[in-house]
Design a protein around this motif. Structure first.
Motif, PDB file in Angstrom:
ATOM      1  N   ASN A  60     -12.343 -13.726  20.720  1.00 20.35           N
ATOM      2  CA  ASN A  60     -13.193 -14.866  20.415  1.00 20.35           C
ATOM      3  C   ASN A  60     -12.873 -15.870  21.696  1.00 20.35           C
ATOM      4  O   ASN A  60     -13.980 -16.430  22.229  1.00 20.35           O
ATOM      5  N   LEU A  61     -11.832 -15.674  22.096  1.00 19.55           N
ATOM      6  CA  LEU A  61     -11.503 -16.401  23.526  1.00 19.55           C
ATOM      7  C   LEU A  61     -12.188 -15.699  24.684  1.00 19.55           C
ATOM      8  O   LEU A  61     -12.828 -16.534  25.782  1.00 19.55           O
ATOM      9  N   VAL A  62     -12.454 -14.528  24.819  1.00 24.15           N
ATOM     10  CA  VAL A  62     -13.298 -14.040  25.706  1.00 24.15           C
ATOM     11  C   VAL A  62     -14.782 -14.345  25.557  1.00 24.15           C
ATOM     12  O   VAL A  62     -15.427 -14.609  26.943  1.00 24.15           O
ATOM     13  N   ALA A  63     -15.393 -14.546  24.588  1.00 19.28           N
ATOM     14  CA  ALA A  63     -16.545 -14.941  24.361  1.00 19.28           C
ATOM     15  C   ALA A  63     -16.739 -16.813  24.630  1.00 19.28           C
ATOM     16  O   ALA A  63     -17.663 -16.965  25.179  1.00 19.28           O
ATOM     17  N   ALA A  64     -15.691 -17.322  24.047  1.00 16.11           N
ATOM     18  CA  ALA A  64     -16.019 -18.630  24.833  1.00 16.11           C
ATOM     19  C   ALA A  64     -15.577 -19.235  25.998  1.00 16.11           C
ATOM     20  O   ALA A  64     -15.956 -20.336  26.402  1.00 16.11           O
ATOM     21  N   THR A  65     -15.055 -18.303  26.701  1.00 17.38           N
ATOM     22  CA  THR A  65     -14.796 -18.735  28.329  1.00 17.38           C
ATOM     23  C   THR A  65     -15.763 -19.003  29.032  1.00 17.38           C
ATOM     24  O   THR A  65     -16.158 -19.998  29.888  1.00 17.38           O
ATOM     25  N   PRO A  66     -16.882 -17.820  29.247  1.00 16.72           N
ATOM     26  CA  PRO A  66     -17.914 -17.846  29.772  1.00 16.72           C
ATOM     27  C   PRO A  66     -19.011 -18.952  29.514  1.00 16.72           C
ATOM     28  O   PRO A  66     -19.806 -19.550  30.453  1.00 16.72           O
ATOM     29  N   LYS A  67     -19.130 -19.197  28.491  1.00 14.14           N
ATOM     30  CA  LYS A  67     -19.923 -20.137  27.503  1.00 14.14           C
ATOM     31  C   LYS A  67     -19.762 -21.696  28.201  1.00 14.14           C
ATOM     32  O   LYS A  67     -20.589 -22.331  28.465  1.00 14.14           O
ATOM     33  N   VAL A  68     -18.556 -21.920  28.408  1.00 13.19           N
ATOM     34  CA  VAL A  68     -18.117 -23.264  28.627  1.00 13.19           C
ATOM     35  C   VAL A  68     -18.633 -23.427  30.437  1.00 13.19           C
ATOM     36  O   VAL A  68     -19.446 -24.452  30.665  1.00 13.19           O
ATOM     37  N   ALA A  69     -18.553 -22.202  31.021  1.00 13.93           N
ATOM     38  CA  ALA A  69     -18.960 -22.261  32.444  1.00 13.93           C
ATOM     39  C   ALA A  69     -20.513 -22.499  32.502  1.00 13.93           C
ATOM     40  O   ALA A  69     -20.930 -23.389  33.329  1.00 13.93           O
ATOM     41  N   ARG A  70     -20.944 -21.648  31.625  1.00 13.90           N
ATOM     42  CA  ARG A  70     -22.502 -21.982  31.820  1.00 13.90           C
ATOM     43  C   ARG A  70     -22.985 -23.259  31.393  1.00 13.90           C
ATOM     44  O   ARG A  70     -23.968 -23.942  31.977  1.00 13.90           O
ATOM     45  N   TYR A  71     -22.570 -23.757  30.366  1.00 13.38           N
ATOM     46  CA  TYR A  71     -22.854 -25.271  29.473  1.00 13.38           C
ATOM     47  C   TYR A  71     -22.476 -26.332  30.748  1.00 13.38           C
ATOM     48  O   TYR A  71     -23.180 -27.285  30.967  1.00 13.38           O
ATOM     49  N   LYS A  72     -21.324 -26.016  31.552  1.00  8.73           N
ATOM     50  CA  LYS A  72     -20.980 -27.090  32.648  1.00  8.73           C
ATOM     51  C   LYS A  72     -22.234 -27.048  33.644  1.00  8.73           C
ATOM     52  O   LYS A  72     -22.702 -28.290  34.024  1.00  8.73           O
ATOM     53  N   GLU A  73     -22.658 -26.010  34.212  1.00  6.60           N
ATOM     54  CA  GLU A  73     -23.620 -25.859  35.031  1.00  6.60           C
ATOM     55  C   GLU A  73     -25.172 -26.546  34.480  1.00  6.60           C
ATOM     56  O   GLU A  73     -25.838 -27.325  35.130  1.00  6.60           O
ATOM     57  N   LEU A  74     -25.366 -26.147  33.323  1.00 12.94           N
ATOM     58  CA  LEU A  74     -26.704 -26.812  32.721  1.00 12.94           C
ATOM     59  C   LEU A  74     -26.434 -28.308  32.449  1.00 12.94           C
ATOM     60  O   LEU A  74     -27.541 -28.915  32.525  1.00 12.94           O
ATOM     61  N   PHE A  75     -25.309 -28.818  32.049  1.00 14.70           N
ATOM     62  CA  PHE A  75     -25.025 -30.062  31.714  1.00 14.70           C
ATOM     63  C   PHE A  75     -25.414 -30.823  33.178  1.00 14.70           C
ATOM     64  O   PHE A  75     -25.788 -32.239  33.064  1.00 14.70           O
ATOM     65  N   ALA A  76     -24.931 -30.157  34.378  1.00 17.49           N
ATOM     66  CA  ALA A  76     -25.069 -30.921  35.595  1.00 17.49           C
ATOM     67  C   ALA A  76     -26.423 -31.093  36.024  1.00 17.49           C
ATOM     68  O   ALA A  76     -26.810 -32.140  36.505  1.00 17.49           O
ATOM     69  N   ILE A  77     -27.334 -30.252  35.381  1.00 22.86           N
ATOM     70  CA  ILE A  77     -28.699 -30.471  35.746  1.00 22.86           C
ATOM     71  C   ILE A  77     -29.718 -30.920  34.393  1.00 22.86           C
ATOM     72  O   ILE A  77     -30.924 -30.923  34.524  1.00 22.86           O
ATOM     73  N   GLU A  78     -28.879 -31.412  33.743  1.00 27.82           N
ATOM     74  CA  GLU A  78     -29.486 -31.928  32.244  1.00 27.82           C
ATOM     75  C   GLU A  78     -30.040 -30.823  31.439  1.00 27.82           C
ATOM     76  O   GLU A  78     -31.122 -31.141  30.764  1.00 27.82           O
ATOM     77  N   GLY A  79     -29.652 -29.685  31.494  1.00 30.04           N
ATOM     78  CA  GLY A  79     -30.353 -28.540  30.825  1.00 30.04           C
ATOM     79  C   GLY A  79     -29.686 -28.538  29.316  1.00 30.04           C
ATOM     80  O   GLY A  79     -30.501 -27.892  28.682  1.00 30.04           O
ATOM     81  N   VAL A  80     -28.567 -29.159  28.919  1.00 30.72           N
ATOM     82  CA  VAL A  80     -28.001 -29.305  27.753  1.00 30.72           C
ATOM     83  C   VAL A  80     -27.420 -30.540  27.765  1.00 30.72           C
ATOM     84  O   VAL A  80     -27.219 -31.228  28.392  1.00 30.72           O
ATOM     85  N   SER A  81     -27.432 -30.944  26.427  1.00 34.82           N
ATOM     86  CA  SER A  81     -26.844 -32.389  26.138  1.00 34.82           C
ATOM     87  C   SER A  81     -25.317 -32.504  26.289  1.00 34.82           C
ATOM     88  O   SER A  81     -24.890 -31.461  26.532  1.00 34.82           O
ATOM     89  N   ARG A  82     -24.917 -33.677  26.394  1.00 36.11           N
ATOM     90  CA  ARG A  82     -23.367 -33.631  26.493  1.00 36.11           C
ATOM     91  C   ARG A  82     -22.635 -33.186  25.223  1.00 36.11           C
ATOM     92  O   ARG A  82     -21.834 -32.774  25.176  1.00 36.11           O
ATOM     93  N   GLN A  83     -23.630 -33.486  24.029  1.00 35.75           N
ATOM     94  CA  GLN A  83     -22.962 -32.852  22.988  1.00 35.75           C
ATOM     95  C   GLN A  83     -22.711 -31.466  22.740  1.00 35.75           C
ATOM     96  O   GLN A  83     -21.630 -30.963  22.422  1.00 35.75           O
ATOM     97  N   ASP A  84     -23.506 -30.742  23.248  1.00 32.33           N
ATOM     98  CA  ASP A  84     -23.478 -29.247  23.463  1.00 32.33           C
ATOM     99  C   ASP A  84     -22.449 -28.709  24.262  1.00 32.33           C
ATOM    100  O   ASP A  84     -21.684 -28.020  24.059  1.00 32.33           O
ATOM    101  N   TYR A  85     -22.292 -29.821  25.568  1.00 29.56           N
ATOM    102  CA  TYR A  85     -21.375 -29.254  26.247  1.00 29.56           C
ATOM    103  C   TYR A  85     -19.959 -29.312  25.946  1.00 29.56           C
ATOM    104  O   TYR A  85     -18.925 -28.547  25.909  1.00 29.56           O
ATOM    105  N   ASP A  86     -19.688 -30.597  25.040  1.00 25.08           N
ATOM    106  CA  ASP A  86     -18.449 -30.796  24.247  1.00 25.08           C
ATOM    107  C   ASP A  86     -18.182 -29.867  23.361  1.00 25.08           C
ATOM    108  O   ASP A  86     -16.971 -29.300  23.298  1.00 25.08           O
ATOM    109  N   ASP A  87     -19.129 -29.443  22.628  1.00 23.17           N
ATOM    110  CA  ASP A  87     -19.072 -28.404  21.656  1.00 23.17           C
ATOM    111  C   ASP A  87     -18.359 -27.135  22.101  1.00 23.17           C
ATOM    112  O   ASP A  87     -17.489 -26.503  21.801  1.00 23.17           O
ATOM    113  N   ALA A  88     -18.995 -26.676  23.340  1.00 20.46           N
ATOM    114  CA  ALA A  88     -18.519 -25.484  24.131  1.00 20.46           C
ATOM    115  C   ALA A  88     -17.000 -25.482  24.601  1.00 20.46           C
ATOM    116  O   ALA A  88     -16.438 -24.290  24.324  1.00 20.46           O
TER     117      ALA A  88
END
Length: 397
Positions: free
Chosen positions: A123-151
């Motif tokens: 589970n940790l292996v799956a969650a780690t890269p998701k946080v990195a992707r959501y961080k990039e998307l959140f920077a260009i407003e590709g995902v909401s703040r809530q989605d990034y916080d959940d990741a």
């Protein structure tokens, strides 16, 4: 007629003279026989010349041996005893398995914890890269703040799950290891209180067996508080010179033999037993051959100090009066017997250690005491060299 009367008085005079002479002889014989018993013979006695010398003062105390370390073996987990892995009464090393408890349930718990840890790591292996992707998307407003916080929260949860699963695996491993009941210390093991097939529980009150370390071994001694205070005062007053370092101790076993190893005094208890008035002292002895076993009765001889002006006299020269006081007969300079009252402190082999009542140079009567009494004249036998020097308890020859 005159001649006749003259001869008769002469015969009477001669007879009277003969009778007087006979009476005189008888009187002389009677006088000699009555005066003979009054001629008292002077008794000859054996003497010991008292001398001061530097002596090692020792104190003999009763005591009992006690194991250096004692460990009662108890199970840390519950289960059935499968095997006893030691020989009763043998020497064991620390860490050696003594009992085997049925480990099936603990092995299963370990395997389950191991699988749970693997799942948490996945589970940790799956969650780690998701946080990195959501961080990039959140920077260009590709995902909401809530989605990034959940990741981010899911990633932290996965990390916590890994730590919890790791701890659970460690606990399962500990319980599995506890199915091997190991010796906590090295020493001599006692008999087993259980047999294979017995059910034991974690931390039960009844010990499975006991391991005792016998080398070295303690000897617990008892000394009266009065003796302790007396020795302390003598050292403070200079009567005894304390030995440097730790006091040396030797042992006398119950059969009277001397223990070959020498020990050292470890400590003196700080409290006095209110019931007996005794203080406990503890000595430590090497016991490589395990000749000393816990609970043995022994007598310990402790070197208390050195008395440089000690007076030690043979015990056969010291008696007790009706009051229980120590007394002795001394041949004084006038050749008469004198009685002294002594104060004795202890024994040194076949001698009494005298604190007062005797002085250096006194002739202590050690032989023929029953032949003399105080005030009577006596002659000292020619002293032997050892007796004259005061180095031996033998009487004078």
């Amino acid at each position: 007629m005159e001649a006749f009367f003259c001869k008769k008085p002469l015969l009477r005079t001669a007879g009277a003279a003969a009778m007087i002479s006979a009476l005189a002889v008888l009187a002389g014989c009677s006088k000699s026989t009555t005066e003979a018993p009054h001629q008292q013979q002077v008794a000859e006695v054996g003497v010991f010349k008292v001398a001061q010398e530097a002596l090692q003062i020792t104190t003999e105390l009763p005591g009992r041996t006690a194991a250096y370390q004692v460990a009662e073996v108890r199970p840390q987990v519950s289960g059935l005893i499968q095997k006893r892995l030691f020989v009763e009464g043998a020497d064991v090393k620390a860490g050696v398995a003594l009992y085997q408890i049925d480990a099936a349930t603990y092995q299963a718990a370990y395997n389950s914890a191991k699988a749970a840890l693997a799942k948490a790591k996945a589970n940790l292996v799956a969650a780690t890269p998701k946080v990195a992707r959501y961080k990039e998307l959140f920077a260009i407003e590709g995902v909401s703040r809530q989605d990034y916080d959940d990741a981010v929260a899911a990633h932290e949860q996965a990390k916590a799950d890994v730590e919890a699963a790791t701890a659970a695996l460690e606990q399962a491993k500990i319980n599995l290891d506890y199915t091997h009941v190991d010796a906590p210390i090295s020493g001599r093991i006692s008999r087993s209180a259980v047999t294979p097939g017995a059910l034991v529980t974690a931390s039960q009150t009844t010990a499975l067996t006991t391991v005792q370390q016998l080398d070295p071994i303690y000897v617990d001694l008892t000394q009266t508080s009065e003796d302790m205070l007396r020795l302390k005062r003598e050292i403070e007053n200079g009567g005894l010179k304390k030995n440097g370092g730790q006091a040396k101790v030797t042992l006398l076993l119950s059969d009277g033999t001397k223990y070959e190893q020498e020990g050292k005094l470890q400590f003196s208890d700080v409290t006095v037993d209110p019931g007996t008035g005794n203080v406990t002292l503890r000595a430590l002895f090497p016991n490589p051959k395990h000749d000393l076993l816990p609970g043995m009765f022994v007598r310990a001889v402790i070197e208390s100090g050195v008395n440089e002006h000690a007076i030690a006299v043979p015990q056969q020269g010291v008696t007790r009066n009706a009051k229980g006081e120590a007394t002795a007969l001394v041949l004084n300079k006038e050749g008469k017997v004198e009685q002294r009252t002594l104060v004795t402190t202890s024994t040194l082999g076949a001698k009494w250690l005298v604190k007062s009542g005797l002085n250096e140079g006194d002739l202590l009567i050690v032989e023929g005491v029953q032949k003399v009494k105080p005030g009577a004249p006596a002659n000292a036998a020619k002293p032997a060299a050892a007796v004259a020097s005061g180095s031996s308890p033998k009487s004078a020859q």
